[in-house]
Scaffold this motif. Sequence first.
Motif, PDB file in Angstrom:
ATOM      1  N   SER A 185      50.114  54.586  26.948  1.00 33.27           N
ATOM      2  CA  SER A 185      51.126  53.793  27.160  1.00 33.27           C
ATOM      3  C   SER A 185      50.790  52.628  26.119  1.00 33.27           C
ATOM      4  O   SER A 185      49.558  52.718  25.446  1.00 33.27           O
ATOM      5  CB  SER A 185      50.914  53.166  28.562  1.00 33.27           C
ATOM      6  N   VAL A 186      51.580  51.579  26.183  1.00 33.20           N
ATOM      7  CA  VAL A 186      51.192  50.607  25.159  1.00 33.20           C
ATOM      8  C   VAL A 186      50.032  49.692  25.690  1.00 33.20           C
ATOM      9  O   VAL A 186      49.236  49.472  24.658  1.00 33.20           O
ATOM     10  CB  VAL A 186      52.566  49.566  25.189  1.00 33.20           C
ATOM     11  N   PRO A 187      49.641  49.271  26.752  1.00 33.04           N
ATOM     12  CA  PRO A 187      48.439  48.988  26.968  1.00 33.04           C
ATOM     13  C   PRO A 187      47.305  49.667  26.731  1.00 33.04           C
ATOM     14  O   PRO A 187      46.103  49.170  26.136  1.00 33.04           O
ATOM     15  CB  PRO A 187      48.380  48.519  28.648  1.00 33.04           C
ATOM     16  N   GLN A 188      47.384  50.960  26.999  1.00 32.81           N
ATOM     17  CA  GLN A 188      46.278  51.911  26.795  1.00 32.81           C
ATOM     18  C   GLN A 188      46.289  51.895  25.302  1.00 32.81           C
ATOM     19  O   GLN A 188      45.123  52.253  24.594  1.00 32.81           O
ATOM     20  CB  GLN A 188      46.690  53.201  27.279  1.00 32.81           C
ATOM     21  N   THR A 189      47.271  52.116  24.550  1.00 32.96           N
ATOM     22  CA  THR A 189      47.120  52.034  22.980  1.00 32.96           C
ATOM     23  C   THR A 189      46.300  50.884  22.551  1.00 32.96           C
ATOM     24  O   THR A 189      45.621  51.048  21.813  1.00 32.96           O
ATOM     25  CB  THR A 189      48.645  52.138  22.422  1.00 32.96           C
ATOM     26  N   ILE A 190      46.584  49.510  22.836  1.00 32.05           N
ATOM     27  CA  ILE A 190      46.013  48.346  22.194  1.00 32.05           C
ATOM     28  C   ILE A 190      44.585  48.474  22.649  1.00 32.05           C
ATOM     29  O   ILE A 190      43.781  48.176  21.604  1.00 32.05           O
ATOM     30  CB  ILE A 190      46.635  47.215  23.167  1.00 32.05           C
ATOM     31  N   ILE A 191      44.438  49.030  23.947  1.00 34.30           N
ATOM     32  CA  ILE A 191      42.473  49.054  24.513  1.00 34.30           C
ATOM     33  C   ILE A 191      42.033  50.221  23.497  1.00 34.30           C
ATOM     34  O   ILE A 191      40.927  49.814  22.720  1.00 34.30           O
ATOM     35  CB  ILE A 191      42.535  49.459  25.810  1.00 34.30           C
ATOM     36  N   PHE A 192      42.716  51.214  23.128  1.00 33.49           N
ATOM     37  CA  PHE A 192      42.280  52.253  22.465  1.00 33.49           C
ATOM     38  C   PHE A 192      41.949  51.760  20.739  1.00 33.49           C
ATOM     39  O   PHE A 192      40.833  52.054  20.206  1.00 33.49           O
ATOM     40  CB  PHE A 192      42.983  53.480  22.394  1.00 33.49           C
ATOM     41  N   PHE A 193      43.049  51.070  20.481  1.00 34.55           N
ATOM     42  CA  PHE A 193      43.135  50.545  18.951  1.00 34.55           C
ATOM     43  C   PHE A 193      41.708  49.516  18.916  1.00 34.55           C
ATOM     44  O   PHE A 193      40.810  49.734  17.809  1.00 34.55           O
ATOM     45  CB  PHE A 193      44.296  49.803  18.741  1.00 34.55           C
ATOM     46  N   VAL A 194      41.539  48.502  19.669  1.00 34.99           N
ATOM     47  CA  VAL A 194      40.322  47.640  19.687  1.00 34.99           C
ATOM     48  C   VAL A 194      39.111  48.633  19.776  1.00 34.99           C
ATOM     49  O   VAL A 194      38.107  48.141  19.059  1.00 34.99           O
ATOM     50  CB  VAL A 194      40.608  46.852  20.919  1.00 34.99           C
ATOM     51  N   ALA A 195      39.083  49.313  20.866  1.00 36.79           N
ATOM     52  CA  ALA A 195      37.797  50.159  20.981  1.00 36.79           C
ATOM     53  C   ALA A 195      37.541  50.985  19.676  1.00 36.79           C
ATOM     54  O   ALA A 195      36.099  50.996  19.138  1.00 36.79           O
ATOM     55  CB  ALA A 195      37.924  51.063  22.080  1.00 36.79           C
ATOM     56  N   THR A 196      38.396  51.462  19.188  1.00 36.41           N
ATOM     57  CA  THR A 196      38.186  52.226  17.984  1.00 36.41           C
ATOM     58  C   THR A 196      37.829  51.434  16.451  1.00 36.41           C
ATOM     59  O   THR A 196      36.753  51.767  16.060  1.00 36.41           O
ATOM     60  CB  THR A 196      39.599  52.932  17.409  1.00 36.41           C
ATOM     61  N   ILE A 197      38.390  50.087  16.464  1.00 40.82           N
ATOM     62  CA  ILE A 197      38.138  49.313  15.521  1.00 40.82           C
ATOM     63  C   ILE A 197      36.556  48.984  15.765  1.00 40.82           C
ATOM     64  O   ILE A 197      35.676  48.838  14.754  1.00 40.82           O
ATOM     65  CB  ILE A 197      38.904  48.031  15.361  1.00 40.82           C
ATOM     66  N   MET A 198      36.037  48.480  16.912  1.00 40.22           N
ATOM     67  CA  MET A 198      34.868  48.069  17.265  1.00 40.22           C
ATOM     68  C   MET A 198      33.981  49.274  16.952  1.00 40.22           C
ATOM     69  O   MET A 198      32.797  49.274  16.307  1.00 40.22           O
ATOM     70  CB  MET A 198      34.679  47.588  18.674  1.00 40.22           C
ATOM     71  N   ALA A 199      34.280  50.333  17.203  1.00 43.37           N
ATOM     72  CA  ALA A 199      33.265  51.437  17.129  1.00 43.37           C
ATOM     73  C   ALA A 199      33.074  51.836  15.723  1.00 43.37           C
ATOM     74  O   ALA A 199      31.817  51.882  15.101  1.00 43.37           O
ATOM     75  CB  ALA A 199      33.864  52.961  18.070  1.00 43.37           C
ATOM     76  N   VAL A 200      33.969  51.697  14.811  1.00 43.46           N
ATOM     77  CA  VAL A 200      34.079  52.239  13.571  1.00 43.46           C
ATOM     78  C   VAL A 200      33.272  51.082  12.850  1.00 43.46           C
ATOM     79  O   VAL A 200      32.548  51.451  11.877  1.00 43.46           O
ATOM     80  CB  VAL A 200      35.496  52.109  12.771  1.00 43.46           C
ATOM     81  N   LEU A 201      33.431  49.608  13.237  1.00 37.00           N
ATOM     82  CA  LEU A 201      32.686  48.760  12.527  1.00 37.00           C
ATOM     83  C   LEU A 201      31.103  49.004  12.827  1.00 37.00           C
ATOM     84  O   LEU A 201      30.373  48.720  11.988  1.00 37.00           O
ATOM     85  CB  LEU A 201      32.975  47.414  13.135  1.00 37.00           C
TER      86      LEU A 201
END
Length: 201
Positions: free
Chosen positions: A152-168
Amino acid sequence: MNNRPYFEEMIDAAKGVFALIRGEKDKIGYFNFSQAGLVGSFIAVFIGLFLQELFSGPSPDDLQIPAWANLVSYTILYATPFIVAYGFLSIVGQRERMLPYMVVNNWSSFFFTLIIVAIFIFQLLATVGYFIIVILTIIVFWRTARLILGFSVPQTIIFFVATIMAVLIAAMISVNIMFAAAGIDPSTFLDMQQQTQPSGV
Protein backbone atom coordinates in the motif's frame (compact mmCIF):
# COMPACT_ATOMS: atom_id res chain seq x y z
CA MET A 1 12.52 -24.14 -19.62
CA ASN A 2 13.31 -20.88 -21.40
CA ASN A 3 14.98 -21.53 -24.75
CA ARG A 4 14.71 -18.01 -26.14
CA PRO A 5 17.88 -16.18 -27.18
CA TYR A 6 19.20 -14.09 -24.32
CA PHE A 7 19.06 -10.92 -26.43
CA GLU A 8 15.31 -11.37 -26.86
CA GLU A 9 14.89 -11.74 -23.12
CA MET A 10 16.91 -8.55 -22.69
CA ILE A 11 14.66 -6.65 -25.12
CA ASP A 12 11.54 -7.90 -23.31
CA ALA A 13 13.06 -6.87 -19.98
CA ALA A 14 13.69 -3.37 -21.39
CA LYS A 15 10.01 -3.22 -22.40
CA GLY A 16 9.11 -4.38 -18.91
CA VAL A 17 11.17 -1.64 -17.27
CA PHE A 18 9.58 0.96 -19.56
CA ALA A 19 6.11 -0.37 -18.73
CA LEU A 20 6.97 -0.25 -15.04
CA ILE A 21 8.05 3.39 -15.29
CA ARG A 22 4.75 4.19 -17.01
CA GLY A 23 2.81 2.25 -14.41
CA GLU A 24 1.35 -0.17 -16.95
CA LYS A 25 0.62 -3.18 -14.75
CA ASP A 26 -0.88 -5.19 -17.62
CA LYS A 27 2.50 -5.13 -19.41
CA ILE A 28 4.62 -6.29 -16.48
CA GLY A 29 4.43 -9.73 -18.10
CA TYR A 30 7.33 -8.73 -20.36
CA PHE A 31 9.55 -9.82 -17.47
CA ASN A 32 10.37 -13.50 -17.13
CA PHE A 33 9.40 -14.35 -13.55
CA SER A 34 10.59 -17.97 -13.70
CA GLN A 35 13.73 -19.45 -12.15
CA ALA A 36 15.38 -19.19 -15.58
CA GLY A 37 14.35 -15.54 -15.72
CA LEU A 38 15.98 -14.93 -12.35
CA VAL A 39 19.21 -16.49 -13.60
CA GLY A 40 19.02 -14.32 -16.72
CA SER A 41 18.62 -11.20 -14.60
CA PHE A 42 21.67 -12.17 -12.53
CA ILE A 43 23.66 -12.52 -15.75
CA ALA A 44 22.59 -8.97 -16.62
CA VAL A 45 23.85 -7.77 -13.24
CA PHE A 46 27.27 -9.33 -13.88
CA ILE A 47 27.40 -7.79 -17.36
CA GLY A 48 26.55 -4.39 -15.92
CA LEU A 49 29.16 -4.74 -13.19
CA PHE A 50 31.79 -5.70 -15.77
CA LEU A 51 30.96 -2.70 -17.97
CA GLN A 52 30.97 -0.38 -14.99
CA GLU A 53 34.39 -1.58 -13.88
CA LEU A 54 35.69 -1.44 -17.45
CA PHE A 55 34.68 2.15 -18.12
CA SER A 56 34.67 3.73 -14.66
CA GLY A 57 38.25 4.91 -15.02
CA PRO A 58 41.22 4.56 -12.65
CA SER A 59 40.90 4.83 -8.90
CA PRO A 60 42.11 8.01 -7.14
CA ASP A 61 45.82 8.28 -6.45
CA ASP A 62 47.06 6.31 -3.44
CA LEU A 63 43.85 4.26 -3.32
CA GLN A 64 44.72 0.78 -4.59
CA ILE A 65 41.73 -1.37 -3.60
CA PRO A 66 42.13 -5.17 -3.83
CA ALA A 67 39.64 -6.99 -6.04
CA TRP A 68 38.25 -8.94 -3.09
CA ALA A 69 37.40 -5.70 -1.26
CA ASN A 70 35.54 -4.39 -4.30
CA LEU A 71 33.65 -7.67 -4.54
CA VAL A 72 32.70 -7.73 -0.87
CA SER A 73 31.63 -4.09 -0.93
CA TYR A 74 29.53 -4.55 -4.04
CA THR A 75 27.92 -7.67 -2.60
CA ILE A 76 26.93 -5.81 0.56
CA LEU A 77 25.40 -2.95 -1.41
CA TYR A 78 23.69 -5.32 -3.82
CA ALA A 79 22.20 -7.57 -1.14
CA THR A 80 20.98 -4.83 1.20
CA PRO A 81 17.76 -3.84 -0.67
CA PHE A 82 16.87 -7.52 -1.07
CA ILE A 83 17.34 -8.18 2.64
CA VAL A 84 15.04 -5.26 3.47
CA ALA A 85 12.46 -6.42 0.91
CA TYR A 86 12.57 -9.99 2.24
CA GLY A 87 12.01 -8.70 5.76
CA PHE A 88 8.98 -6.66 4.69
CA LEU A 89 7.54 -9.52 2.62
CA SER A 90 7.98 -11.87 5.56
CA ILE A 91 6.00 -9.50 7.76
CA VAL A 92 3.08 -9.30 5.31
CA GLY A 93 3.28 -13.00 4.43
CA GLN A 94 4.10 -12.54 0.74
CA ARG A 95 7.53 -14.11 0.38
CA GLU A 96 6.60 -15.53 -3.04
CA ARG A 97 6.86 -12.01 -4.44
CA MET A 98 10.58 -11.99 -3.73
CA LEU A 99 11.55 -13.64 -7.02
CA PRO A 100 9.66 -11.13 -9.22
CA TYR A 101 11.12 -8.31 -7.15
CA MET A 102 14.66 -9.56 -7.71
CA VAL A 103 14.10 -9.99 -11.46
CA VAL A 104 12.73 -6.47 -11.85
CA ASN A 105 15.40 -4.94 -9.63
CA ASN A 106 18.22 -6.73 -11.45
CA TRP A 107 17.07 -5.71 -14.92
CA SER A 108 16.39 -2.13 -13.86
CA SER A 109 19.87 -1.87 -12.36
CA PHE A 110 21.35 -3.27 -15.57
CA PHE A 111 19.69 -0.74 -17.87
CA PHE A 112 20.47 2.16 -15.55
CA THR A 113 24.08 1.00 -15.48
CA LEU A 114 24.14 1.09 -19.30
CA ILE A 115 22.93 4.69 -19.20
CA ILE A 116 25.58 5.63 -16.62
CA VAL A 117 28.31 3.99 -18.71
CA ALA A 118 27.09 5.86 -21.80
CA ILE A 119 27.15 9.14 -19.88
CA PHE A 120 30.71 8.43 -18.73
CA ILE A 121 31.98 7.38 -22.18
CA PHE A 122 30.31 10.02 -24.31
CA GLN A 123 30.08 12.80 -21.70
CA LEU A 124 26.35 13.12 -22.39
CA LEU A 125 25.03 15.91 -20.16
CA ALA A 126 26.57 14.29 -17.11
CA THR A 127 24.83 16.36 -14.41
CA VAL A 128 21.43 16.24 -16.09
CA GLY A 129 21.92 12.57 -16.96
CA TYR A 130 22.68 11.55 -13.38
CA PHE A 131 19.71 13.59 -12.14
CA ILE A 132 17.45 11.74 -14.58
CA ILE A 133 18.84 8.41 -13.34
CA VAL A 134 17.98 9.37 -9.75
CA ILE A 135 14.44 10.33 -10.73
CA LEU A 136 13.94 7.14 -12.75
CA THR A 137 15.33 5.05 -9.88
CA ILE A 138 12.81 6.56 -7.47
CA ILE A 139 9.97 5.98 -9.95
CA VAL A 140 10.98 2.36 -10.54
CA PHE A 141 11.33 1.80 -6.79
CA TRP A 142 7.84 3.17 -6.17
CA ARG A 143 6.25 1.26 -9.04
CA THR A 144 7.99 -1.96 -8.02
CA ALA A 145 6.82 -1.65 -4.44
CA ARG A 146 3.24 -0.98 -5.54
CA LEU A 147 2.88 -3.26 -8.58
CA ILE A 148 5.30 -6.10 -7.87
CA LEU A 149 5.41 -6.29 -4.08
CA GLY A 150 1.78 -5.22 -3.69
CA PHE A 151 2.47 -2.71 -0.92
CA SER A 152 0.00 0.00 0.00
CA VAL A 153 1.07 3.65 -0.15
CA PRO A 154 1.94 3.83 3.58
CA GLN A 155 3.82 0.53 3.34
CA THR A 156 5.72 1.79 0.30
CA ILE A 157 6.77 4.97 2.10
CA ILE A 158 8.01 2.99 5.11
CA PHE A 159 9.75 0.53 2.78
CA PHE A 160 11.42 3.40 0.91
CA VAL A 161 12.73 5.04 4.09
CA ALA A 162 13.93 1.71 5.51
CA THR A 163 15.71 0.84 2.25
CA ILE A 164 17.44 4.24 2.03
CA MET A 165 18.65 3.99 5.63
CA ALA A 166 19.86 0.42 5.12
CA VAL A 167 21.69 1.34 1.90
CA LEU A 168 23.38 4.32 3.58
CA ILE A 169 24.59 2.09 6.41
CA ALA A 170 25.76 -0.51 3.88
CA ALA A 171 27.58 2.20 1.91
CA MET A 172 29.45 3.36 5.02
CA ILE A 173 30.43 -0.23 5.81
CA SER A 174 31.57 -0.76 2.21
CA VAL A 175 33.68 2.39 2.18
CA ASN A 176 35.36 1.40 5.43
CA ILE A 177 36.09 -2.07 4.03
CA MET A 178 37.67 -0.62 0.89
CA PHE A 179 39.80 1.90 2.77
CA ALA A 180 40.87 -0.72 5.29
CA ALA A 181 41.82 -3.09 2.46
CA ALA A 182 43.85 -0.31 0.84
CA GLY A 183 45.55 0.42 4.17
CA ILE A 184 44.45 4.06 4.18
CA ASP A 185 42.68 6.04 6.87
CA PRO A 186 39.51 7.56 5.36
CA SER A 187 39.85 10.94 7.08
CA THR A 188 43.49 11.25 6.01
CA PHE A 189 42.61 10.40 2.41
CA LEU A 190 39.79 12.96 2.30
CA ASP A 191 42.11 15.64 3.73
CA MET A 192 44.67 14.84 1.04
CA GLN A 193 42.02 15.09 -1.68
CA GLN A 194 40.85 18.48 -0.40
CA GLN A 195 44.40 19.77 -0.29
CA THR A 196 45.01 18.75 -3.91
CA GLN A 197 41.85 20.49 -5.18
CA PRO A 198 42.63 23.62 -7.26
CA SER A 199 41.64 26.89 -5.63
CA GLY A 200 38.20 28.10 -6.57
CA VAL A 201 36.82 24.55 -7.04
